[in-house]
Design a protein around this motif. Structure first.
Motif, PDB file in Angstrom:
ATOM      1  N   GLU A 108       0.949  -1.281  -0.048  1.00 15.72           N
ATOM      2  CA  GLU A 108       0.008  -0.069  -0.101  1.00 15.72           C
ATOM      3  C   GLU A 108       0.892   1.305   0.061  1.00 15.72           C
ATOM      4  O   GLU A 108       1.726   1.542   0.987  1.00 15.72           O
ATOM      5  CB  GLU A 108      -0.928   0.096   1.226  1.00 15.72           C
ATOM      6  CG  GLU A 108      -1.837   1.364   1.328  1.00 15.72           C
ATOM      7  CD  GLU A 108      -2.764   1.074   2.600  1.00 15.72           C
ATOM      8  OE1 GLU A 108      -2.463   0.308   3.481  1.00 15.72           O
ATOM      9  OE2 GLU A 108      -3.817   1.731   2.537  1.00 15.72           O
ATOM     10  N   ASP A 109       0.731   2.059  -0.973  1.00 12.95           N
ATOM     11  CA  ASP A 109       1.630   3.311  -1.442  1.00 12.95           C
ATOM     12  C   ASP A 109       0.691   4.292  -0.807  1.00 12.95           C
ATOM     13  O   ASP A 109      -0.258   4.628  -1.139  1.00 12.95           O
ATOM     14  CB  ASP A 109       1.965   3.541  -2.668  1.00 12.95           C
ATOM     15  CG  ASP A 109       2.929   4.650  -2.907  1.00 12.95           C
ATOM     16  OD1 ASP A 109       2.743   5.678  -1.882  1.00 12.95           O
ATOM     17  OD2 ASP A 109       3.308   4.700  -4.071  1.00 12.95           O
ATOM     18  N   ASP A 110       0.910   4.909   0.427  1.00 11.75           N
ATOM     19  CA  ASP A 110       0.602   5.836   1.143  1.00 11.75           C
ATOM     20  C   ASP A 110       1.207   7.485   1.294  1.00 11.75           C
ATOM     21  O   ASP A 110       0.779   8.242   2.035  1.00 11.75           O
ATOM     22  CB  ASP A 110       0.053   5.568   2.467  1.00 11.75           C
ATOM     23  CG  ASP A 110      -0.978   6.460   3.414  1.00 11.75           C
ATOM     24  OD1 ASP A 110      -2.112   6.573   2.666  1.00 11.75           O
ATOM     25  OD2 ASP A 110      -0.681   6.895   4.466  1.00 11.75           O
ATOM     26  N   SER A 138       5.546   4.741   2.863  1.00 10.81           N
ATOM     27  CA  SER A 138       5.154   6.268   2.590  1.00 10.81           C
ATOM     28  C   SER A 138       6.687   7.020   2.948  1.00 10.81           C
ATOM     29  O   SER A 138       7.595   6.437   3.027  1.00 10.81           O
ATOM     30  CB  SER A 138       4.094   6.682   3.515  1.00 10.81           C
ATOM     31  OG  SER A 138       3.630   7.880   3.351  1.00 10.81           O
ATOM     32  N   SER A 139       6.207   8.255   3.019  1.00 14.36           N
ATOM     33  CA  SER A 139       7.418   9.003   3.211  1.00 14.36           C
ATOM     34  C   SER A 139       7.347  10.459   3.609  1.00 14.36           C
ATOM     35  O   SER A 139       5.918  10.999   3.508  1.00 14.36           O
ATOM     36  CB  SER A 139       8.490   9.133   1.954  1.00 14.36           C
ATOM     37  OG  SER A 139       7.962   9.963   0.879  1.00 14.36           O
ATOM     38  N   PHE A 140       8.072  11.304   3.674  1.00 10.55           N
ATOM     39  CA  PHE A 140       7.919  12.751   4.044  1.00 10.55           C
ATOM     40  C   PHE A 140       8.191  13.627   2.785  1.00 10.55           C
ATOM     41  O   PHE A 140       8.091  14.783   2.670  1.00 10.55           O
ATOM     42  CB  PHE A 140       8.834  13.370   5.144  1.00 10.55           C
ATOM     43  CG  PHE A 140       8.598  12.677   6.381  1.00 10.55           C
ATOM     44  CD1 PHE A 140       7.248  13.539   7.047  1.00 10.55           C
ATOM     45  CD2 PHE A 140       9.232  11.922   7.193  1.00 10.55           C
ATOM     46  CE1 PHE A 140       7.046  12.955   8.457  1.00 10.55           C
ATOM     47  CE2 PHE A 140       8.820  11.606   8.352  1.00 10.55           C
ATOM     48  CZ  PHE A 140       7.558  11.963   8.861  1.00 10.55           C
ATOM     49  N   SER A 141       8.307  13.189   1.557  1.00 17.22           N
ATOM     50  CA  SER A 141       8.669  13.600   0.248  1.00 17.22           C
ATOM     51  C   SER A 141       7.587  14.632  -0.134  1.00 17.22           C
ATOM     52  O   SER A 141       7.887  15.749  -0.532  1.00 17.22           O
ATOM     53  CB  SER A 141       9.004  12.529  -0.648  1.00 17.22           C
ATOM     54  OG  SER A 141       9.870  11.826  -0.343  1.00 17.22           O
ATOM     55  N   LYS A 142       6.278  14.115  -0.004  1.00 14.54           N
ATOM     56  CA  LYS A 142       5.246  15.079  -0.323  1.00 14.54           C
ATOM     57  C   LYS A 142       4.742  16.201   0.731  1.00 14.54           C
ATOM     58  O   LYS A 142       3.842  16.981   0.048  1.00 14.54           O
ATOM     59  CB  LYS A 142       4.281  14.110  -0.840  1.00 14.54           C
ATOM     60  CG  LYS A 142       4.437  13.159  -1.827  1.00 14.54           C
ATOM     61  CD  LYS A 142       4.970  13.472  -3.119  1.00 14.54           C
ATOM     62  CE  LYS A 142       5.640  12.216  -3.735  1.00 14.54           C
ATOM     63  NZ  LYS A 142       6.405  12.810  -5.032  1.00 14.54           N
ATOM     64  N   THR A 143       5.147  15.696   1.869  1.00 15.12           N
ATOM     65  CA  THR A 143       4.522  16.665   2.881  1.00 15.12           C
ATOM     66  C   THR A 143       5.590  17.676   3.390  1.00 15.12           C
ATOM     67  O   THR A 143       5.111  18.859   3.591  1.00 15.12           O
ATOM     68  CB  THR A 143       4.029  15.765   4.191  1.00 15.12           C
ATOM     69  OG1 THR A 143       5.350  14.930   4.410  1.00 15.12           O
ATOM     70  CG2 THR A 143       2.968  15.016   3.739  1.00 15.12           C
TER      71      THR A 143
HETATM   72  C1  LIG Z   1       2.667   7.502  -5.761  1.00 20.01           C
HETATM   73  C2  LIG Z   1       4.083   7.830  -5.248  1.00 20.01           C
HETATM   74  N1  LIG Z   1       4.774   6.844  -4.779  1.00 20.01           N
HETATM   75  C3  LIG Z   1       6.123   7.037  -4.474  1.00 20.01           C
HETATM   76  C4  LIG Z   1       6.695   7.975  -4.508  1.00 20.01           C
HETATM   77  C5  LIG Z   1       8.341   8.189  -4.436  1.00 20.01           C
HETATM   78  O1  LIG Z   1       8.373   8.796  -3.216  1.00 20.01           O
HETATM   79  P1  LIG Z   1       9.679   9.297  -2.661  1.00 20.01           P
HETATM   80  O2  LIG Z   1      10.423  10.396  -3.093  1.00 20.01           O
HETATM   81  O3  LIG Z   1       9.512   9.545  -0.953  1.00 20.01           O
HETATM   82  O4  LIG Z   1      10.772   8.274  -2.714  1.00 20.01           O
HETATM   83  C6  LIG Z   1       5.955   9.082  -5.409  1.00 20.01           C
HETATM   84  C7  LIG Z   1       6.737  10.336  -5.832  1.00 20.01           C
HETATM   85  O5  LIG Z   1       6.327  10.947  -6.831  1.00 20.01           O
HETATM   86  C8  LIG Z   1       4.661   8.995  -5.620  1.00 20.01           C
HETATM   87  O6  LIG Z   1       3.999   9.846  -6.471  1.00 20.01           O
END
Ligand SMILES: Cc1ncc(COP(=O)(O)O)c(C=O)c1O
Length: 304
Positions: A108-110, A138-143
């Motif tokens: 699950e990609d959240d 998940s990650s803090f990349s989008k937040t």
């Molecule tokens: C749906 C989705 N999953 C994963 C990622 C990758 O995230 P990260 O930058 O934390 O590796 C992205 C980045 O665009 C994404 O849109």
């Protein structure tokens, strides 16, 4: 387990469960990074049709599970990239029951779940999981910021295997950004920041949708994201966004063409637009330029 972004979480999860040649069922259209990971690892993406409002089609998924030896279902049920839907809880539960019946794992990609426009944020499939088959990534990349490269995976019953994949991949994840984020959260800044981002992205969605309606040809269909910062746009079925992209490259405007969201090269008539940045007059001019170029291409195609 802390990972180097969500990308490493997804990749470690996949490598823990599957080998080259194995079949992974994905929501379609599907985030292009996932597509590339599957391709790079020699795994086969089985694209399941997906509803733009409610997510992966469960009937189609069941048929696929019946027919093929699927190892994993990989999907982004909350604030999907690129469609922007949030899968209703009842469907999340049904999906989990399907996975249990056919004994497959769910990745699950959240990564956008925290920036849903509604509050409280939507539930994960993982929150219903009672036998450890869901690997939540998940990650803090989008937040916070993609450059921090801090993500995580909660791998359930696959902990040992994922740990091994993480170890032979990148070993430990850099600790300094983790300390910085921990401080940020401890002082209450993270929740405050999320509240601001939710409002900003929702306003940007509305403005960008307005521009698309104004500048793109009649008949253009636009998604209605409930979180995140992507719009999915569908043009006439004969339209080729690769051609559009070639024209726009010379004008310094960037779009994401639909075909990168499919292993089979579907969605050539679609494109994705990102509205995370400040929507300035320059951005409006660029959107207008895209709309104009689409109209010109359409006119040249329907020529005398
Ligand atoms: C749906 C989705 N999953 C994963 C990622 C990758 O995230 P990260 O930058 O934390 O590796 C992205 C980045 O665009 C994404 O849109």
């Amino acid at each position: 387990m802390i990972t180097t972004g969500c990308q490493e979480a997804l990749s470690a999860g996949l490598r823990a469960i599957c080998q080259a040649g194995d079949i992974v069922a994905v929501d379609s259209p599907c985030y292009h990074g996932t597509m590339q990971t599957l391709k790079g690892l020699g795994m086969k993406a089985l694209e399941i049709p997906t509803d733009p409002l409610t997510g992966i089609n469960l009937e189609a998924l069941e048929m696929a599970l019946e027919q093929w030896p699927v190892k994993v279902i990989l999907l982004t049920p909350n604030c999907n990239n690129p469609l922007g839907y949030i899968m209703p809880d009842a469907r999340k539960k049904r999906l989990l029951m399907l996975a249990q019946r056919y004994d497959v794992a769910i990745i699950e990609d959240d990564v956008y779940g925290d920036i849903a426009y509604s509050y409280p944020r939507p539930r994960t499939i993982k929150s219903f999981d009672d036998d450890g088959r869901v690997l939540l990534c998940s990650s803090f990349s989008k937040t916070l910021a993609p450059g921090l490269r801090i993500g995580w995976i909660a791998p359930g019953r696959y902990l040992e295997r994922v740990l091994h994949m993480k170890y032979i991949g990148t070993g430990a994840t850099a600790t300094q950004p983790q300390f910085a984020i921990a401080e940020f959260i401890r002082h209450g800044h993270y929740m405050q920041h999320l509240r601001r981002m939710r409002i900003r992205y929702q306003q940007n969605r509305d403005l960008m949708t307005c521009w698309i309606t104004q500048y793109f040809p009649a008949g253009t269909r636009v998604s209605q994201p409930r979180g995140g910062f992507m719009l999915w746009i569908e043009l006439h079925e004969e339209f080729d966004t690769l051609r559009l992209n070639r024209c726009l490259e010379n004008q310094g405007v960037q779009i994401a063409v639909g075909s990168i969201f499919s292993a089979a090269g579907k969605y050539r008539n679609c494109l994705r637009i990102n509205y995370a940045q400040k929507l300035t007059a320059d951005v409006e001019r660029a959107v207008k330029q895209v709309g104009l170029t689409i109209t010109q291409i359409m006119q040249s195609q329907s020529g005398p």
